[in-house]
Design a protein around this motif. Structure first.
Motif, PDB file in Angstrom:
ATOM      1  N   ARG A  36       0.832  -1.201   0.000  1.00  0.00           N
ATOM      2  CA  ARG A  36       0.000   0.000   0.000  1.00  0.00           C
ATOM      3  C   ARG A  36       0.867   1.252   0.000  1.00  0.00           C
ATOM      4  O   ARG A  36       0.580   2.239  -0.690  1.00  0.00           O
ATOM      5  CB  ARG A  36      -0.921   0.013   1.222  1.00  0.00           C
ATOM      6  CG  ARG A  36      -2.049  -0.995   1.212  1.00  0.00           C
ATOM      7  CD  ARG A  36      -3.065  -0.657   2.294  1.00  0.00           C
ATOM      8  NE  ARG A  36      -4.031  -1.718   2.497  1.00  0.00           N
ATOM      9  CZ  ARG A  36      -3.966  -2.615   3.472  1.00  0.00           C
ATOM     10  NH1 ARG A  36      -2.956  -2.588   4.333  1.00  0.00           N
ATOM     11  NH2 ARG A  36      -4.885  -3.545   3.592  1.00  0.00           N
ATOM     12  N   ARG A  37       1.923   1.219   0.819  1.00  0.00           N
ATOM     13  CA  ARG A  37       2.799   2.378   0.962  1.00  0.00           C
ATOM     14  C   ARG A  37       3.521   2.685  -0.348  1.00  0.00           C
ATOM     15  O   ARG A  37       3.702   3.838  -0.718  1.00  0.00           O
ATOM     16  CB  ARG A  37       3.791   2.123   2.089  1.00  0.00           C
ATOM     17  CG  ARG A  37       4.567   3.345   2.544  1.00  0.00           C
ATOM     18  CD  ARG A  37       5.369   3.025   3.786  1.00  0.00           C
ATOM     19  NE  ARG A  37       4.491   2.713   4.914  1.00  0.00           N
ATOM     20  CZ  ARG A  37       4.717   1.747   5.794  1.00  0.00           C
ATOM     21  NH1 ARG A  37       5.779   0.972   5.668  1.00  0.00           N
ATOM     22  NH2 ARG A  37       3.874   1.530   6.781  1.00  0.00           N
ATOM     23  N   ASP A  38       3.927   1.627  -1.082  1.00  0.00           N
ATOM     24  CA  ASP A  38       4.623   1.824  -2.360  1.00  0.00           C
ATOM     25  C   ASP A  38       3.718   2.449  -3.415  1.00  0.00           C
ATOM     26  O   ASP A  38       4.167   3.233  -4.246  1.00  0.00           O
ATOM     27  CB  ASP A  38       5.146   0.481  -2.882  1.00  0.00           C
ATOM     28  CG  ASP A  38       6.300  -0.057  -2.060  1.00  0.00           C
ATOM     29  OD1 ASP A  38       6.625  -1.251  -2.219  1.00  0.00           O
ATOM     30  OD2 ASP A  38       6.886   0.713  -1.260  1.00  0.00           O
ATOM     31  N   GLY A  39       2.439   2.084  -3.411  1.00  0.00           N
ATOM     32  CA  GLY A  39       1.510   2.618  -4.396  1.00  0.00           C
ATOM     33  C   GLY A  39       1.843   2.171  -5.804  1.00  0.00           C
ATOM     34  O   GLY A  39       2.291   1.042  -6.040  1.00  0.00           O
ATOM     35  N   PHE A  40       1.658   3.087  -6.782  1.00  0.00           N
ATOM     36  CA  PHE A  40       1.853   2.734  -8.194  1.00  0.00           C
ATOM     37  C   PHE A  40       2.875   3.651  -8.863  1.00  0.00           C
ATOM     38  O   PHE A  40       2.832   3.869 -10.078  1.00  0.00           O
ATOM     39  CB  PHE A  40       0.511   2.798  -8.944  1.00  0.00           C
ATOM     40  CG  PHE A  40      -0.151   4.159  -8.916  1.00  0.00           C
ATOM     41  CD1 PHE A  40      -0.021   5.029  -9.990  1.00  0.00           C
ATOM     42  CD2 PHE A  40      -0.889   4.566  -7.826  1.00  0.00           C
ATOM     43  CE1 PHE A  40      -0.624   6.274  -9.979  1.00  0.00           C
ATOM     44  CE2 PHE A  40      -1.497   5.822  -7.800  1.00  0.00           C
ATOM     45  CZ  PHE A  40      -1.368   6.679  -8.884  1.00  0.00           C
ATOM     46  N   ASP A  41       3.796   4.187  -8.096  1.00  0.00           N
ATOM     47  CA  ASP A  41       4.804   5.099  -8.616  1.00  0.00           C
ATOM     48  C   ASP A  41       6.003   4.311  -9.152  1.00  0.00           C
ATOM     49  O   ASP A  41       6.710   3.652  -8.385  1.00  0.00           O
ATOM     50  CB  ASP A  41       5.248   6.055  -7.502  1.00  0.00           C
ATOM     51  CG  ASP A  41       6.163   7.158  -8.011  1.00  0.00           C
ATOM     52  OD1 ASP A  41       6.661   7.045  -9.151  1.00  0.00           O
ATOM     53  OD2 ASP A  41       6.384   8.123  -7.262  1.00  0.00           O
ATOM     54  N   PRO A  42       6.257   4.361 -10.458  1.00  0.00           N
ATOM     55  CA  PRO A  42       7.377   3.584 -11.032  1.00  0.00           C
ATOM     56  C   PRO A  42       8.746   4.063 -10.568  1.00  0.00           C
ATOM     57  O   PRO A  42       9.732   3.331 -10.707  1.00  0.00           O
ATOM     58  CB  PRO A  42       7.202   3.782 -12.542  1.00  0.00           C
ATOM     59  CG  PRO A  42       6.414   5.031 -12.688  1.00  0.00           C
ATOM     60  CD  PRO A  42       5.516   5.091 -11.488  1.00  0.00           C
ATOM     61  N   THR A  43       8.822   5.271 -10.006  1.00  0.00           N
ATOM     62  CA  THR A  43      10.110   5.729  -9.475  1.00  0.00           C
ATOM     63  C   THR A  43      10.380   5.150  -8.096  1.00  0.00           C
ATOM     64  O   THR A  43      11.507   5.206  -7.607  1.00  0.00           O
ATOM     65  CB  THR A  43      10.140   7.267  -9.400  1.00  0.00           C
ATOM     66  OG1 THR A  43       9.139   7.717  -8.464  1.00  0.00           O
ATOM     67  CG2 THR A  43       9.867   7.894 -10.759  1.00  0.00           C
ATOM     68  N   VAL A  44       9.362   4.589  -7.479  1.00  0.00           N
ATOM     69  CA  VAL A  44       9.498   3.968  -6.161  1.00  0.00           C
ATOM     70  C   VAL A  44       9.543   2.449  -6.282  1.00  0.00           C
ATOM     71  O   VAL A  44      10.290   1.773  -5.573  1.00  0.00           O
ATOM     72  CB  VAL A  44       8.329   4.388  -5.233  1.00  0.00           C
ATOM     73  CG1 VAL A  44       8.382   3.639  -3.907  1.00  0.00           C
ATOM     74  CG2 VAL A  44       8.346   5.895  -5.007  1.00  0.00           C
TER      75      VAL A  44
END
Length: 643
Positions: free
Chosen positions: A602-610
């Protein structure tokens, strides 16, 4: 002297309300004023006394009406009969799809036909009949007619297909299904799985070649049935009325039990709390298989004589034209609807309506005032509640962002509370005495409501499944030995007692106005992906209401055929339950009891930089998953890319 006078009036009213001993009330008031901050307490008192007195009067009025209905063993059909006497030839329901109008007398006659037809077919009190159709006037007449003879309707989400649809029919023990002709294909897919003994009736355009074998066309049967009042069984105010399905953490939808007193309580608290009037015209564009559309909305017609406009499906482009056409004064919403309306191009028609109130839940604070100002709506009637809950809230005085309140002066008058929870596990935190710890202002906590089963305002009727019912009850919450309903939602309260929605706990999230069970979606995806490990969770998308579904799939070799997967998803899951984002990773973390770890995901989400894993996005314009890169992520986050 002013404070003393106000205190005396408040205590007198509250004493009449709930017949509480003076010895209990007076110490509480003294403690509040003398022991919690002096002038600050006085400031809270002066700020909230008007609001709290209004709420006290509303509770008194509803409680007196509930007591009367209990004594007289009334039911919703009997209450509707009282409404019929007052408003017989007044328009009760309007169907926007065709412009068809029904008076209260016509609604009564149609429901009588339904009741008499079912009696002719051998149905009796206590039987269950499932309703599976899109919004229409007949929907109300069907379940009302069933209720007149003690038949309980199972109101099934018309988006459901295959296993979920079969599950909802079977767990209700329905002896028949009345389905809309628009859902013929869905019924054909599950016909063999619901049992040969289940009778099928089709409502709408009749094509005997397309419907399952043995199906009867409803309309000609009803036309041949008399309209006289059927013989009504001795049902009471706390007997079952119908079932509404809610998503939960147990996998498939749960059938929540709605008794007559619950239907009345939900509709009446909204009516009196928000100062509605019988001459209001309410625009109801929400699905009638939900409590918001069928109880909060249609309930104003059946109980209070209001005209209700039923919309087949919500349309942002037609919303204000409909309101003008039918002279609507109240509109219903869920948070998504408000955002869709704000996303429409500005038009003159937005200001030419007569709407004075928007009634619903889920309106984000960030667009609250913009919504009011752009569409010239004086009052936002935001409320909090669930079909089965006993801790409903209402924002009766138009406080921006709040979903309701509880009195800081005399909080025990309405026994609800925010209690501390572990943010990671969402388990209740208890003190040394074993009782839950209440939250102070500014401290997030789970909303709970004390259960008093012999009080229709405080009872919890639960679900058809007893195990699911037990999971929503906790012991020793307010005091040692008591029991309370667990809402599963985290709220936060300010110093004046206003409540603000924070998050949904457990394995459920809300998207497109629907509760999505992650367990249910995980099971479906795993089956489609040859039993791979799949973790489903909700992620926040800037500017979007609720949380978008995301699935983390254990596929180290990345062998998934996304084109085939997309096509199978369309058949297996309703649109709101399909994952918006996919994440492919080597394996998923599990606990010692083989539960999936979701916190980090959940914390990572959908951000490809993360996230270093491959990410994909469900492009609704293409109808398939596309690779999610930094540019697409920026487009989604800025609101340019539609979800």
């Amino acid at each position: 002297m002013l404070r003393l006078a106000c205190s005396t009036v408040l205590l007198f009213v509250l004493r009449l309300l709930l017949a509480l001993p003076w010895a209990q009330v007076l110490p509480a008031v003294l403690i509040f004023f003398l022991g919690t901050g002096g002038w600050n307490s006085l400031r809270v008192f002066m700020k909230t006394i008007g609001r709290d007195l209004h709420a006290a009067v509303v509770l008194l009025k509803v409680k007196l009406n509930v007591n009367r209905h209990l004594r007289q063993r009334n039911t919703i059909p009997k209450i509707f009969a009282e409404t019929l006497q007052k408003y017989g030839d007044k328009t009760a329901l309007i169907f926007e799809g065709t412009g068809e109008h029904w008076t209260f007398r016509q609604l009564d006659e149609y429901s009588n036909r339904v009741a008499n037809l079912l009696l002719q077919h051998g149905f009796r009190e206590g039987d269950v009949v499932a309703l599976f159709m899109e919004n229409r006037l007949q929907y109300v007449g069907l379940w009302l007619g069933m209720a007149k003879i003690g038949i309980e309707a199972a109101l099934i989400n018309f988006n459901l297909r295959l296993e979920a649809l079969v599950h909802c029919v079977n767990i209700s023990n329905a002896k028949a299904v009345v389905f809309g002709s628009e859902l013929t294909d869905a019924m054909c897919e599950v016909h063999s799985s619901v049992g040969k003994s289940v009778k099928l009736f089709c409502s709408g355009d009749w094509d005997p070649k397309r419907v399952p074998q043995g199906t009867e066309c409803l309309e000609p049967l009803l036309q041949a049935t008399p309209t006289h009042k059927p013989s009504q069984p001795q049902r009471g105010f706390t007997d079952r009325l119908f079932y509404i399905y809610t998503s939960g953490t147990t996998g498939m939808p749960k059938a929540a039990i709605v008794v007559h007193s619950r239907y009345y309580r939900m509709a009446a608290l909204v009516y009196y709390g928000f100062r509605m009037r019988s001459e209001d015209v309410l625009y109801d564009c929400l699905p009638l298989y939900h409590s918001a559309g069928n109880i909060v909305g249609v309930g104003q017609c059946l109980i209070h004589g209001m005209t209700v406009v039923i919309k087949k499906k919500f349309s942002a482009s037609r919303f204000w034209e409909d309101c003008i056409k039918y002279n609507c004064t109240i509109v219903q919403y869920i948070g998504e609807i408000c955002r869709y309306l704000l996303n429409q191009p500005v038009r003159d028609v937005e200001q030419r309506h007569r709407v004075r109130m928007a009634l619903g839940n889920g309106l984000r604070q960030s667009i609250w005032e913009e919504f009011m100002q752009r569409f010239n709506i004086p009052q936002i009637a935001e409320f909090y509640g669930a079909t089965e809950c006993n801790c409903s809230l209402g924002n009766f005085d138009n406080k921006t962002g709040a979903c309701g309140f509880n009195s800081r002066i005399l909080p025990f008058i309405y026994p609800i509370r925010l209690v501390r929870v572990d943010e990671e596990t969402m388990e209740l935190i208890r003190g040394p005495d074993g009782v839950c710890i209440p939250c102070g202002p500014g401290e997030p906590g789970q909303l709970v409501g004390r259960i008093i089963q012999n009080d229709p305002l405080r009872r919890f009727d639960g679900y058809v499944n007893q195990a699911a019912t037990s999971k929503k009850i906790s012991q020793s919450v307010f005091k040692k030995g008591d029991s309370a309903y667990l809402s599963g939602d985290v709220l936060v309260m300010d110093e004046f007692g206003y409540m603000y929605f924070r998050d949904r706990t457990g394995d459920t999230f809300r998207w497109k106005g629907e509760n999505v069970s992650t367990t249910e979606v995980e099971g479906t995806l795993s089956r489609l992906l040859d039993m791979k490990d799949v973790v489903v969770y909700g992620v926040e998308v800037p500017g979007a209401e609720g949380k978008a579904g995301m699935a983390a799939i254990a596929d180290p070799d990345h062998t998934t055929d996304l084109g085939k997967f997309s096509r199978e998803l369309e058949k297996a899951l309703p649109p709101y339950a399909r994952p918006v984002f996919l994440r492919f990773l080597p394996e998923v973390d599990k606990t010692g009891t083989f539960k999936f770890q979701k916190t980090e995901l959940r914390r990572d989400g959908f951000d490809p930089t993360v996230v270093s894993d491959k990410l994909y996005f469900l492009d609704c314009t293409k109808g398939c998953y596309v690779e999610l890169d930094a540019e697409l992520h920026r487009s989604i986050s800025s609101g340019k890319q539609k979800l």
